[in-house]
Design a protein around this motif. Structure first.
Motif, PDB file in Angstrom:
ATOM      1  N   PRO A  35      -7.922  -1.256 -14.523  1.00 14.28           N
ATOM      2  CA  PRO A  35      -7.009  -0.201 -14.083  1.00 14.28           C
ATOM      3  C   PRO A  35      -6.443  -0.402 -12.679  1.00 14.28           C
ATOM      4  N   ILE A  36      -7.234  -0.887 -11.754  1.00 15.23           N
ATOM      5  CA  ILE A  36      -6.745  -0.996 -10.376  1.00 15.23           C
ATOM      6  C   ILE A  36      -5.599  -1.986 -10.279  1.00 15.23           C
ATOM      7  N   SER A  37      -5.778  -3.187 -10.820  1.00 14.37           N
ATOM      8  CA  SER A  37      -4.690  -4.172 -10.720  1.00 14.37           C
ATOM      9  C   SER A  37      -3.471  -3.727 -11.527  1.00 14.37           C
ATOM     10  N   THR A  38      -3.686  -3.025 -12.633  1.00 12.85           N
ATOM     11  CA  THR A  38      -2.571  -2.538 -13.439  1.00 12.85           C
ATOM     12  C   THR A  38      -1.794  -1.471 -12.675  1.00 12.85           C
ATOM     13  N   ILE A  39      -2.504  -0.545 -12.060  1.00 12.48           N
ATOM     14  CA  ILE A  39      -1.842   0.505 -11.276  1.00 12.48           C
ATOM     15  C   ILE A  39      -1.130  -0.108 -10.074  1.00 12.48           C
ATOM     16  N   GLU A  40      -1.757  -1.084  -9.433  1.00  8.18           N
ATOM     17  CA  GLU A  40      -1.122  -1.759  -8.305  1.00  8.18           C
ATOM     18  C   GLU A  40       0.172  -2.445  -8.732  1.00  8.18           C
ATOM     19  N   SER A  41       0.172  -3.032  -9.939  1.00  6.95           N
ATOM     20  CA  SER A  41       1.391  -3.694 -10.407  1.00  6.95           C
ATOM     21  C   SER A  41       2.497  -2.679 -10.709  1.00  6.95           C
ATOM     22  N   VAL A  42       2.129  -1.486 -11.135  1.00  2.00           N
ATOM     23  CA  VAL A  42       3.119  -0.448 -11.414  1.00  2.00           C
ATOM     24  C   VAL A  42       3.669   0.147 -10.125  1.00  2.00           C
ATOM     25  N   THR A  43       2.788   0.410  -9.157  1.00  3.14           N
ATOM     26  CA  THR A  43       3.201   1.072  -7.917  1.00  3.14           C
ATOM     27  C   THR A  43       3.705   0.096  -6.860  1.00  3.14           C
ATOM     28  N   GLY A  44       3.266  -1.166  -6.963  1.00  4.85           N
ATOM     29  CA  GLY A  44       3.619  -2.132  -5.928  1.00  4.85           C
ATOM     30  C   GLY A  44       2.831  -1.920  -4.651  1.00  4.85           C
ATOM     31  N   GLN A  45       1.751  -1.135  -4.719  1.00  6.71           N
ATOM     32  CA  GLN A  45       0.929  -0.838  -3.548  1.00  6.71           C
ATOM     33  C   GLN A  45      -0.520  -1.217  -3.800  1.00  6.71           C
ATOM     34  N   LYS A  46      -1.187  -1.679  -2.775  1.00  6.66           N
ATOM     35  CA  LYS A  46      -2.602  -2.047  -2.846  1.00  6.66           C
ATOM     36  C   LYS A  46      -3.446  -0.781  -2.770  1.00  6.66           C
ATOM     37  N   MET A  47      -4.483  -0.728  -3.594  1.00 12.02           N
ATOM     38  CA  MET A  47      -5.388   0.421  -3.581  1.00 12.02           C
ATOM     39  C   MET A  47      -6.619   0.093  -2.765  1.00 12.02           C
ATOM     40  N   GLN A  48      -7.324   1.127  -2.348  1.00 11.45           N
ATOM     41  CA  GLN A  48      -8.570   0.957  -1.621  1.00 11.45           C
ATOM     42  C   GLN A  48      -9.556   0.204  -2.487  1.00 11.45           C
ATOM     43  N   SER A  49     -10.304  -0.716  -1.891  1.00 12.47           N
ATOM     44  CA  SER A  49     -11.232  -1.538  -2.675  1.00 12.47           C
ATOM     45  C   SER A  49     -12.510  -0.798  -3.042  1.00 12.47           C
ATOM     46  N   ASP A  50     -12.812   0.326  -2.399  1.00 14.08           N
ATOM     47  CA  ASP A  50     -14.056   1.038  -2.680  1.00 14.08           C
ATOM     48  C   ASP A  50     -13.912   2.119  -3.752  1.00 14.08           C
ATOM     49  N   ILE A  51     -12.793   2.147  -4.425  1.00 13.46           N
ATOM     50  CA  ILE A  51     -12.562   3.160  -5.449  1.00 13.46           C
ATOM     51  C   ILE A  51     -12.768   2.550  -6.839  1.00 13.46           C
ATOM     52  N   LYS A  52     -13.308   3.335  -7.740  1.00  8.39           N
ATOM     53  CA  LYS A  52     -13.488   2.900  -9.125  1.00  8.39           C
ATOM     54  C   LYS A  52     -12.700   3.860 -10.005  1.00  8.39           C
ATOM     55  N   ILE A  53     -11.903   3.299 -10.899  1.00 15.43           N
ATOM     56  CA  ILE A  53     -11.102   4.108 -11.811  1.00 15.43           C
ATOM     57  C   ILE A  53     -11.570   3.811 -13.231  1.00 15.43           C
ATOM     58  N   ILE A  54     -11.829   4.844 -13.979  1.00 22.07           N
ATOM     59  CA  ILE A  54     -12.245   4.704 -15.372  1.00 22.07           C
ATOM     60  C   ILE A  54     -11.122   5.239 -16.243  1.00 22.07           C
ATOM     61  N   VAL A  55     -10.614   4.399 -17.121  1.00 24.10           N
ATOM     62  CA  VAL A  55      -9.544   4.793 -18.038  1.00 24.10           C
ATOM     63  C   VAL A  55     -10.129   4.841 -19.437  1.00 24.10           C
ATOM     64  N   GLU A  56      -9.938   5.958 -20.088  1.00 22.89           N
ATOM     65  CA  GLU A  56     -10.453   6.171 -21.438  1.00 22.89           C
ATOM     66  C   GLU A  56      -9.268   6.444 -22.362  1.00 22.89           C
ATOM     67  N   ASP A  57      -9.205   5.726 -23.464  1.00 23.96           N
ATOM     68  CA  ASP A  57      -8.154   5.960 -24.450  1.00 23.96           C
ATOM     69  C   ASP A  57      -8.491   7.246 -25.199  1.00 23.96           C
ATOM     70  N   GLN A  58      -7.703   8.274 -24.965  1.00 27.06           N
ATOM     71  CA  GLN A  58      -7.960   9.582 -25.562  1.00 27.06           C
ATOM     72  C   GLN A  58      -6.922   9.932 -26.618  1.00 27.06           C
ATOM     73  N   THR A  59      -6.372   8.928 -27.274  1.00 28.38           N
ATOM     74  CA  THR A  59      -5.330   9.185 -28.260  1.00 28.38           C
ATOM     75  C   THR A  59      -5.878   9.518 -29.646  1.00 28.38           C
ATOM     76  N   ASP A  60      -7.180   9.351 -29.853  1.00 28.00           N
ATOM     77  CA  ASP A  60      -7.790   9.670 -31.141  1.00 28.00           C
ATOM     78  C   ASP A  60      -7.828  11.186 -31.310  1.00 28.00           C
ATOM     79  N   THR A  61      -7.044  11.703 -32.254  1.00 25.67           N
ATOM     80  CA  THR A  61      -6.939  13.156 -32.434  1.00 25.67           C
ATOM     81  C   THR A  61      -8.187  13.787 -33.055  1.00 25.67           C
ATOM     82  N   SER A  62      -9.131  12.970 -33.512  1.00 30.15           N
ATOM     83  CA  SER A  62     -10.360  13.529 -34.077  1.00 30.15           C
ATOM     84  C   SER A  62     -11.421  13.773 -33.001  1.00 30.15           C
TER      85      SER A  62
END
Length: 115
Positions: A35-62
Protein backbone atom coordinates in the motif's frame (compact mmCIF):
# COMPACT_ATOMS: atom_id res chain seq x y z
CA UNK A 1 -3.71 19.54 14.17
CA UNK A 2 -5.41 18.31 11.04
CA UNK A 3 -6.72 21.11 8.88
CA UNK A 4 -9.84 21.30 6.77
CA UNK A 5 -7.66 21.11 3.65
CA UNK A 6 -5.99 17.90 4.89
CA UNK A 7 -9.46 16.46 5.58
CA UNK A 8 -10.47 17.19 1.99
CA UNK A 9 -7.22 15.76 0.61
CA UNK A 10 -7.64 12.60 2.69
CA UNK A 11 -11.21 12.07 1.55
CA UNK A 12 -10.22 12.63 -2.09
CA UNK A 13 -7.30 10.21 -1.78
CA UNK A 14 -9.53 7.49 -0.33
CA UNK A 15 -12.06 8.07 -3.12
CA UNK A 16 -9.34 7.91 -5.79
CA UNK A 17 -7.80 4.71 -4.38
CA UNK A 18 -11.19 2.97 -4.16
CA UNK A 19 -12.12 4.01 -7.70
CA UNK A 20 -8.81 2.77 -9.11
CA UNK A 21 -9.17 -0.53 -7.21
CA UNK A 22 -12.70 -1.04 -8.58
CA UNK A 23 -11.51 -0.37 -12.13
CA UNK A 24 -8.32 -2.46 -12.07
CA UNK A 25 -7.78 -5.78 -10.32
CA UNK A 26 -4.03 -5.34 -10.85
CA UNK A 27 -4.09 -1.98 -9.03
CA UNK A 28 -6.22 -3.51 -6.25
CA UNK A 29 -3.71 -6.34 -5.76
CA UNK A 30 -0.81 -3.87 -5.78
CA UNK A 31 -2.61 -1.70 -3.20
CA UNK A 32 -3.25 -4.71 -0.96
CA UNK A 33 0.29 -6.12 -1.27
CA UNK A 34 2.26 -2.88 -1.05
CA UNK A 35 0.00 0.00 0.00
CA UNK A 36 2.68 2.57 0.82
CA UNK A 37 4.50 2.42 -2.51
CA UNK A 38 1.17 2.27 -4.36
CA UNK A 39 -0.16 5.34 -2.55
CA UNK A 40 3.15 7.13 -3.12
CA UNK A 41 2.89 6.41 -6.84
CA UNK A 42 -0.65 7.84 -6.92
CA UNK A 43 0.13 10.96 -4.87
CA UNK A 44 3.69 11.53 -6.05
CA UNK A 45 4.66 12.12 -2.41
CA UNK A 46 6.84 10.12 -0.02
CA UNK A 47 5.12 8.80 3.09
CA UNK A 48 6.56 8.53 6.58
CA UNK A 49 8.55 5.31 6.96
CA UNK A 50 7.17 4.55 10.44
CA UNK A 51 3.57 4.16 9.30
CA UNK A 52 1.90 0.86 8.48
CA UNK A 53 -1.14 0.74 6.21
CA UNK A 54 -3.38 -2.31 6.03
CA UNK A 55 -5.60 -2.62 2.97
CA UNK A 56 -8.41 -5.14 3.06
CA UNK A 57 -10.50 -6.04 0.03
CA UNK A 58 -14.03 -5.46 1.28
CA UNK A 59 -15.87 -6.01 -1.98
CA UNK A 60 -17.32 -9.38 -0.94
CA UNK A 61 -21.01 -8.59 -0.33
CA UNK A 62 -21.44 -11.68 1.87
CA UNK A 63 -19.19 -10.11 4.53
CA UNK A 64 -19.58 -7.05 6.69
CA UNK A 65 -16.43 -5.32 7.89
CA UNK A 66 -16.17 -3.19 10.99
CA UNK A 67 -13.23 -0.83 11.34
CA UNK A 68 -12.36 0.53 14.74
CA UNK A 69 -10.42 3.72 13.99
CA UNK A 70 -7.71 5.10 16.22
CA UNK A 71 -8.96 7.31 19.02
CA UNK A 72 -8.78 10.94 18.00
CA UNK A 73 -7.93 13.44 20.68
CA UNK A 74 -10.37 16.35 20.60
CA UNK A 75 -7.41 18.76 20.48
CA UNK A 76 -6.41 17.21 17.12
CA UNK A 77 -9.87 17.56 15.61
CA UNK A 78 -10.68 20.58 13.49
CA UNK A 79 -14.22 20.40 12.18
CA UNK A 80 -15.29 22.27 9.07
CA UNK A 81 -17.92 24.99 9.32
CA UNK A 82 -20.43 22.59 7.77
CA UNK A 83 -19.64 19.89 10.36
CA UNK A 84 -19.94 22.43 13.18
CA UNK A 85 -23.30 23.59 11.83
CA UNK A 86 -24.49 19.98 11.60
CA UNK A 87 -23.58 19.32 15.21
CA UNK A 88 -24.98 22.67 16.40
CA UNK A 89 -28.13 22.22 14.32
CA UNK A 90 -29.38 19.38 16.46
CA UNK A 91 -27.91 16.45 14.56
CA UNK A 92 -26.84 13.66 16.86
CA UNK A 93 -23.50 14.66 18.40
CA UNK A 94 -22.11 11.14 18.01
CA UNK A 95 -22.95 11.20 14.29
CA UNK A 96 -21.21 14.55 13.90
CA UNK A 97 -18.13 13.37 15.74
CA UNK A 98 -18.08 10.08 13.81
CA UNK A 99 -18.15 12.02 10.54
CA UNK A 100 -15.27 14.14 11.77
CA UNK A 101 -13.29 11.05 12.82
CA UNK A 102 -13.79 9.42 9.42
CA UNK A 103 -12.62 12.54 7.63
CA UNK A 104 -9.70 12.99 10.01
CA UNK A 105 -8.58 9.40 9.51
CA UNK A 106 -8.49 9.93 5.76
CA UNK A 107 -6.67 13.22 6.21
CA UNK A 108 -4.21 11.58 8.59
CA UNK A 109 -2.97 9.27 5.85
CA UNK A 110 -2.98 12.02 3.22
CA UNK A 111 -1.19 14.39 5.58
CA UNK A 112 1.59 11.89 6.22
CA UNK A 113 2.68 12.23 2.61
CA UNK A 114 3.19 15.97 2.90
CA UNK A 115 5.93 15.80 5.58
Amino acid sequence: MITQEQQKQGAELLKTLAQKAWESSAFKEQLIENPISTIESVTGQKMQSDIKIIVEDQTDTSKIYLNIPRKIEIDELELTDEQLETVAGGTDLITGIALGVILVAGAYYAGKGSH
